[in-house]
Design a protein around this motif. Structure first.
Motif, PDB file in Angstrom:
ATOM      1  N   ARG A 256     -60.449 -91.467 -16.788  1.00 21.88           N
ATOM      2  CA  ARG A 256     -59.623 -92.657 -17.041  1.00 21.88           C
ATOM      3  C   ARG A 256     -59.960 -93.280 -18.383  1.00 21.88           C
ATOM      4  O   ARG A 256     -59.064 -93.640 -19.169  1.00 21.88           O
ATOM      5  CB  ARG A 256     -59.816 -93.694 -15.926  1.00 21.88           C
ATOM      6  CG  ARG A 256     -59.183 -93.312 -14.593  1.00 21.88           C
ATOM      7  CD  ARG A 256     -59.113 -94.519 -13.661  1.00 21.88           C
ATOM      8  NE  ARG A 256     -60.429 -95.097 -13.392  1.00 21.88           N
ATOM      9  CZ  ARG A 256     -61.198 -94.733 -12.383  1.00 21.88           C
ATOM     10  NH1 ARG A 256     -60.810 -93.763 -11.558  1.00 21.88           N
ATOM     11  NH2 ARG A 256     -62.365 -95.326 -12.179  1.00 21.88           N
ATOM     12  N   ASN A 257     -61.248 -93.414 -18.673  1.00 17.97           N
ATOM     13  CA  ASN A 257     -61.669 -94.032 -19.936  1.00 17.97           C
ATOM     14  C   ASN A 257     -61.209 -93.213 -21.143  1.00 17.97           C
ATOM     15  O   ASN A 257     -60.686 -93.757 -22.126  1.00 17.97           O
ATOM     16  CB  ASN A 257     -63.191 -94.193 -19.969  1.00 17.97           C
ATOM     17  CG  ASN A 257     -63.686 -95.257 -19.015  1.00 17.97           C
ATOM     18  OD1 ASN A 257     -62.938 -96.144 -18.606  1.00 17.97           O
ATOM     19  ND2 ASN A 257     -64.958 -95.177 -18.651  1.00 17.97           N
ATOM     20  N   VAL A 258     -61.422 -91.901 -21.070  1.00 23.27           N
ATOM     21  CA  VAL A 258     -61.076 -91.031 -22.198  1.00 23.27           C
ATOM     22  C   VAL A 258     -59.562 -90.982 -22.393  1.00 23.27           C
ATOM     23  O   VAL A 258     -59.054 -91.104 -23.516  1.00 23.27           O
ATOM     24  CB  VAL A 258     -61.652 -89.618 -21.981  1.00 23.27           C
ATOM     25  CG1 VAL A 258     -61.081 -88.632 -23.008  1.00 23.27           C
ATOM     26  CG2 VAL A 258     -63.174 -89.651 -22.074  1.00 23.27           C
ATOM     27  N   ALA A 259     -58.815 -90.804 -21.295  1.00 24.19           N
ATOM     28  CA  ALA A 259     -57.358 -90.730 -21.399  1.00 24.19           C
ATOM     29  C   ALA A 259     -56.770 -92.050 -21.899  1.00 24.19           C
ATOM     30  O   ALA A 259     -55.842 -92.053 -22.726  1.00 24.19           O
ATOM     31  CB  ALA A 259     -56.762 -90.363 -20.042  1.00 24.19           C
ATOM     32  N   LYS A 260     -57.307 -93.155 -21.439  1.00 20.94           N
ATOM     33  CA  LYS A 260     -56.806 -94.460 -21.867  1.00 20.94           C
ATOM     34  C   LYS A 260     -57.008 -94.661 -23.361  1.00 20.94           C
ATOM     35  O   LYS A 260     -56.085 -95.109 -24.078  1.00 20.94           O
ATOM     36  CB  LYS A 260     -57.525 -95.570 -21.086  1.00 20.94           C
ATOM     37  CG  LYS A 260     -57.041 -96.975 -21.406  1.00 20.94           C
ATOM     38  CD  LYS A 260     -57.774 -97.997 -20.550  1.00 20.94           C
ATOM     39  CE  LYS A 260     -57.314 -99.416 -20.876  1.00 20.94           C
ATOM     40  NZ  LYS A 260     -58.032-100.423 -20.034  1.00 20.94           N
ATOM     41  N   PHE A 261     -58.192 -94.301 -23.862  1.00 20.89           N
ATOM     42  CA  PHE A 261     -58.457 -94.471 -25.288  1.00 20.89           C
ATOM     43  C   PHE A 261     -57.539 -93.601 -26.133  1.00 20.89           C
ATOM     44  O   PHE A 261     -56.905 -94.079 -27.079  1.00 20.89           O
ATOM     45  CB  PHE A 261     -59.927 -94.149 -25.604  1.00 20.89           C
ATOM     46  CG  PHE A 261     -60.204 -94.092 -27.084  1.00 20.89           C
ATOM     47  CD1 PHE A 261     -60.298 -95.257 -27.827  1.00 20.89           C
ATOM     48  CD2 PHE A 261     -60.348 -92.871 -27.740  1.00 20.89           C
ATOM     49  CE1 PHE A 261     -60.542 -95.213 -29.203  1.00 20.89           C
ATOM     50  CE2 PHE A 261     -60.585 -92.818 -29.098  1.00 20.89           C
ATOM     51  CZ  PHE A 261     -60.677 -93.996 -29.832  1.00 20.89           C
ATOM     52  N   PHE A 262     -57.461 -92.308 -25.811  1.00 23.91           N
ATOM     53  CA  PHE A 262     -56.669 -91.416 -26.649  1.00 23.91           C
ATOM     54  C   PHE A 262     -55.173 -91.670 -26.502  1.00 23.91           C
ATOM     55  O   PHE A 262     -54.410 -91.428 -27.444  1.00 23.91           O
ATOM     56  CB  PHE A 262     -57.037 -89.961 -26.359  1.00 23.91           C
ATOM     57  CG  PHE A 262     -58.312 -89.532 -27.012  1.00 23.91           C
ATOM     58  CD1 PHE A 262     -58.373 -89.331 -28.385  1.00 23.91           C
ATOM     59  CD2 PHE A 262     -59.472 -89.364 -26.268  1.00 23.91           C
ATOM     60  CE1 PHE A 262     -59.548 -88.948 -29.005  1.00 23.91           C
ATOM     61  CE2 PHE A 262     -60.657 -88.983 -26.877  1.00 23.91           C
ATOM     62  CZ  PHE A 262     -60.701 -88.775 -28.256  1.00 23.91           C
ATOM     63  N   SER A 263     -54.734 -92.164 -25.362  1.00 28.63           N
ATOM     64  CA  SER A 263     -53.325 -92.548 -25.222  1.00 28.63           C
ATOM     65  C   SER A 263     -52.990 -93.693 -26.173  1.00 28.63           C
ATOM     66  O   SER A 263     -51.927 -93.698 -26.810  1.00 28.63           O
ATOM     67  CB  SER A 263     -53.026 -92.968 -23.783  1.00 28.63           C
ATOM     68  OG  SER A 263     -53.113 -91.883 -22.900  1.00 28.63           O
ATOM     69  N   ARG A 264     -53.912 -94.654 -26.280  1.00 31.88           N
ATOM     70  CA  ARG A 264     -53.694 -95.763 -27.209  1.00 31.88           C
ATOM     71  C   ARG A 264     -53.629 -95.275 -28.655  1.00 31.88           C
ATOM     72  O   ARG A 264     -52.949 -95.858 -29.493  1.00 31.88           O
ATOM     73  CB  ARG A 264     -54.809 -96.805 -27.080  1.00 31.88           C
ATOM     74  CG  ARG A 264     -54.791 -97.587 -25.775  1.00 31.88           C
ATOM     75  CD  ARG A 264     -55.584 -98.888 -25.919  1.00 31.88           C
ATOM     76  NE  ARG A 264     -56.909 -98.667 -26.455  1.00 31.88           N
ATOM     77  CZ  ARG A 264     -57.999 -98.505 -25.698  1.00 31.88           C
ATOM     78  NH1 ARG A 264     -57.898 -98.511 -24.376  1.00 31.88           N
ATOM     79  NH2 ARG A 264     -59.185 -98.329 -26.262  1.00 31.88           N
ATOM     80  N   GLN A 265     -54.343 -94.177 -28.926  1.00 30.00           N
ATOM     81  CA  GLN A 265     -54.360 -93.613 -30.270  1.00 30.00           C
ATOM     82  C   GLN A 265     -53.130 -92.749 -30.547  1.00 30.00           C
ATOM     83  O   GLN A 265     -52.940 -92.289 -31.676  1.00 30.00           O
ATOM     84  CB  GLN A 265     -55.627 -92.771 -30.467  1.00 30.00           C
ATOM     85  CG  GLN A 265     -56.929 -93.537 -30.369  1.00 30.00           C
ATOM     86  CD  GLN A 265     -57.123 -94.508 -31.512  1.00 30.00           C
ATOM     87  OE1 GLN A 265     -56.848 -94.172 -32.668  1.00 30.00           O
ATOM     88  NE2 GLN A 265     -57.581 -95.717 -31.215  1.00 30.00           N
ATOM     89  N   GLY A 266     -52.313 -92.487 -29.530  1.00 27.68           N
ATOM     90  CA  GLY A 266     -51.098 -91.709 -29.725  1.00 27.68           C
ATOM     91  C   GLY A 266     -51.146 -90.291 -29.190  1.00 27.68           C
ATOM     92  O   GLY A 266     -50.188 -89.529 -29.362  1.00 27.68           O
TER      93      GLY A 266
END
Length: 287
Positions: A256-266
Motif C-alpha cells: 500500500r505504501n509503495v503503490a500510493k507513493f508511486f501512483s502520486r508520482q504518475g
C-alpha cells in the motif's frame, strides 16, 4: 534524478530455504572489555566522551556501547569518526573512516532510548529469536544482529542495500551510500523523473526479498534512497521472515505504501497487483 535504475544481479546459484542463522546473544567481547575497564579502554572512552559529536550522547551511551566502538576500532573496522549523519529515536548514524580508508556508516542503537515494545513486535515470531528474553539490552542487541543478518540475506538475493561490514553488540558498521556532505536522498525528498521505471525496480526488489524469505515490514518512500541513479533499500532492522505471524499484514502495508507513493508520482501502481507480483510462484514467471 536519473531515469536509469539498474538492477543488482543475485549471486549465481544462491538458493534460499527455511534455514536461518543462529544468532548468539551471549556476552560479547565488548561486554567483557566494559567489565574489565583497563587503562587503554578508559582512555579511549574518555576521548570519545570529550569528542563534540558524542557529548550529547553521554546520558544514553553506556560503557558497553563505548566498549563496542573500542572493539571495532581494535579490529580495524573504524579508523576515525566524523560527524553525525542522522539522529533518530532509536539510533544515531555517524560517518566514519573504515579500515580500508573508505567512508562507512556507523549506526549506534541507544539501549536506554530504544522503543522496546516496538522492537519486540517484530522479533516475536521470528525463528531466529524464539528464546529471547525480556531484558531490554538483549532485545536491542538482537535487533542489531537481526539487521546485519537481514542485510546479508537481501544482498545475496540481489537487492541493493548498504553492504554490512561488522556488528558488535549495539553497533552496526555498514557501507555509507553517498557522503555526509553529499548524502543519498530519500525518495520522499526528490522529484522522481521516471516513476514507472523506479517502481518496477522497487517491486522487483520486494519480490527478491520475499523469495529470500523476508518481508521489509516498513517499506515506503522514507526507506528507499537514491544516489547517482541507483535505488537502495535501507532500514532492514524490522524485516521479518515470511513465516512471521504478521508477515502477510506487514507485506500488505508495504504494498500500500509503495503503490500510493508511486501512483502520486504518475506510475501505474496498484497495491493488490503489487502484492500478487511479489508473492507469485517462481515457476509462473517462466510461463
Amino acid at each position: 534524478m536519473s531515469d536509469e535504475f539498474g538492477l543488482v544481479e543475485p549471486q549465481e546459484g544462491e538458493a534460499f530455504g527455511d534455514e536461518w542463522e543462529e544468532i548468539d546473544l551471549s556476552d560479547s567481547a565488548a561486554d567483557r572489555i566494559a567489565k574489565r575497564k583497563d587503562r587503554d579502554f578508559d582512555e579511549f572512552r574518555m576521548r570519545l566522551k570529550d569528542a563534540d559529536q558524542f557529548k550529547v550522547e553521554q546520558s544514553v551511551f553506556d560503557d558497553a556501547t563505548f566498549a563496542a566502538i573500542y572493539k571495532l576500532v581494535q579490529d580495524g573496522y573504524i579508523n576515525a569518526f566524523g560527524g553525525p549523519i542522522s539522529t533518530g529515536k532509536e539510533a544515531n548514524v555517524f560517518e566514519a573512516l573504515g579500515g580500508d580508508e573508505a567512508d562507512v556508516a556507523v549506526k549506534i542503537y541507544r539501549i536506554n532510548a530504544s522503543d522496546f515494545r516496538h522492537m519486540r513486535d517484530y522479533l516475536e515470531g521470528d525463528p531466529r529469536f524464539q528464546s529471547i528474553g525480556h531484558d531490554k539490552g538483549q532485545v536491542v542487541m538482537a535487533w542489531v544482529r537481526k539487521e546485519y543478518a537481514n542485510l546479508e540475506r537481501a544482498q545475496r538475493a540481489g537487492v541493493r542495500v548498504p553492504n554490512p561490514i561488522a556488528v558488535e553488540r549495539n553497533v552496526l558498521v555498514m557501507e555509507l551510500v553517498g557522503h555526509a556532505d553529499d548524502r543519498a536522498r530519500r525518495l520522499s525528498e526528490v522529484n522522481v523523473e521516471n516513476p514507472q521505471t523506479a517502481f518496477e525496480v522497487v517491486r522487483e526488489y520486494m519480490r527478491r526479498l520475499y523469495r529470500a524469505g523476508l518481508v521489509h515490514g516498513d517499506l515506503s518512500e522514507y526507506n528507499l534512497i537514491i544516489h547517482e541513479g541507483e535505488l537502495v533499500v535501507i532500514d532492514l532492522g524490522q524485516a521479518v521472515t515470511i513465516h512471521h505471524p504478521n508477515a502477510v499484514s506487514f507485506l500488505e502495508r508495504d504494498c500500500r505504501n509503495v503503490a500510493k507513493f508511486f501512483s502520486r508520482q504518475g506510475a501505474d501502481a496498484d497495491a493488490d497487483q503489487l502484492f500478487d507480483f511479489v508473492t507469485a510462484e517462481e515457476e509462473a514467471d517462466d510461463e
